[in-house]
Design an enzyme around this catalytic site. Sequence first.
Site, PDB file in Angstrom:
ATOM      1  N   HIS A   1       0.831  -1.211   0.000  1.00  0.00           N
ATOM      2  CA  HIS A   1       0.000   0.000   0.000  1.00  0.00           C
ATOM      3  C   HIS A   1       0.862   1.258   0.000  1.00  0.00           C
ATOM      4  O   HIS A   1       0.518   2.258  -0.599  1.00  0.00           O
ATOM      5  CB  HIS A   1      -0.909   0.023   1.240  1.00  0.00           C
ATOM      6  CG  HIS A   1      -1.864  -1.130   1.290  1.00  0.00           C
ATOM      7  ND1 HIS A   1      -2.328  -1.684   2.457  1.00  0.00           N
ATOM      8  CD2 HIS A   1      -2.428  -1.856   0.303  1.00  0.00           C
ATOM      9  CE1 HIS A   1      -3.150  -2.680   2.180  1.00  0.00           C
ATOM     10  NE2 HIS A   1      -3.211  -2.814   0.886  1.00  0.00           N
TER      11      HIS A   1
ATOM     12  N   ASP B   1      -6.192   4.777   1.054  1.00  0.00           N
ATOM     13  CA  ASP B   1      -6.464   3.596   0.235  1.00  0.00           C
ATOM     14  C   ASP B   1      -7.736   2.900   0.720  1.00  0.00           C
ATOM     15  O   ASP B   1      -8.439   3.381   1.612  1.00  0.00           O
ATOM     16  CB  ASP B   1      -5.246   2.673   0.134  1.00  0.00           C
ATOM     17  CG  ASP B   1      -4.836   2.083   1.458  1.00  0.00           C
ATOM     18  OD1 ASP B   1      -5.728   1.724   2.252  1.00  0.00           O
ATOM     19  OD2 ASP B   1      -3.633   1.970   1.720  1.00  0.00           O
TER      20      ASP B   1
END
Length: 434
Positions: A17, A113
């Site tokens: 991520h 995210d």
Amino acid sequence: MTQKPHVAIFPSPGMGHLIPLTELAKKFALNYDLSSTFIVPSIGPPPEAQKKVLGSLPEGINYISLPPVSFDDLPGIRAETQISLTITRSLSSVRDVLKSLAASTRLVALVLDLFGTDVIDIASELSVPSYIASLSTGCGISVHGRDLPDPIQDRKDDAYKWFLHHSKRHSLAEGILLNSFVDLEPETIKALQDQELGNLPPIYPVGPIIYSGSSIGASGHECLQWMDDQPNGSVLYISFGSGGTLSFEQLNELAMGLEISEQKFLWVVRSPDKSASASYFSATSNTDPYSFLPKGFLDRTKGQGLVVPSWAPQIQVLSHGSTGGFLTHCGWNSTLESIVHGVPLIAWPLYAEQKTNAVLLSAGLKVALRPEVDGNGLVGREEIAKVVKGLMQGEEGAAIRRRMKGLKEAAAKAVSEEGSSTKSLHELVSKWKN
């Protein structure tokens, strides 16, 4: 003098991520003169890989590490649940940081995210627009239930409930950034942008965004010196990403399959574990992985292959002339890196959305071979040898190589000055600046 526009970026735990978001921040800084601050949640001391990435960020990109969250009260929970809980348990710290950024900078947006949707409420309180960075494919192909992410397959699991929770909150964002590009998934992206799929905010395909930093410690890495001595396009690179691990039995089958394939290979090996995502949060091997390989394997394959523990400079390997294929776990970062460098694939998914990606790559885009799993849940040595030979030498491998070359060209075009992804990012940043 007016302040430079500033973006807050909130990655959920895990290198997969963090890396695309740091690359996005570099684009903001270098191409649009936007400064940014990473707000980094943590479960414990930061892994070495994370320290290196955050420590090498260019000027104008800062980071603030949040106090670590403890899970002593919840031993043995799934990685997906742990990610979401890390965020909810960090919310008061996130609020403090965002308040301080809103007071001290011209804060124009918060980018987070898919796991970070609970932070949207805090941003709304501060009148800061939130954008979700979807770090995977738009995926518009038919997928069998068995190829959906593991947490979605068990409705009793907390990870399933978290998945639903985050999905329902997508509509709260001002926009969704997709790490993909129009020519990779034309129909899917058109459907998403035409709002055929319901209540979604505007979609901005801005990919492929891949790691651009020179891997620290890469230049003198033994594997690159070894690659220099191999014939062009002859080596199969094998890596299961920053978090993937195989079981002991599967590790042995893979070793024996590589040996009997007689193809050259470079294998990033980790010590085995029952859990496929065992090294997700640490991104390293727990013990010496060599001791788990079949007896005599390293001696027997001395001229044929090279085994390196835990890590290799992947971008440098994929862009090397000797690399002819990539056996991958199908994480989206690795997938995009192989597309950008035009390297054909063997799809071997382990966890998260990797099985869905594997379907897109093998059945949809037809740039990957996918080995079959036997009745015991293993990919056997004979199957491995067959697929490896098929990719590196066979007709099917040659056709995959041609298709992948086309995607490589399309990816380069998407991020060129007049490309679709460049225009999409430009549209988004203009919105923020105004």
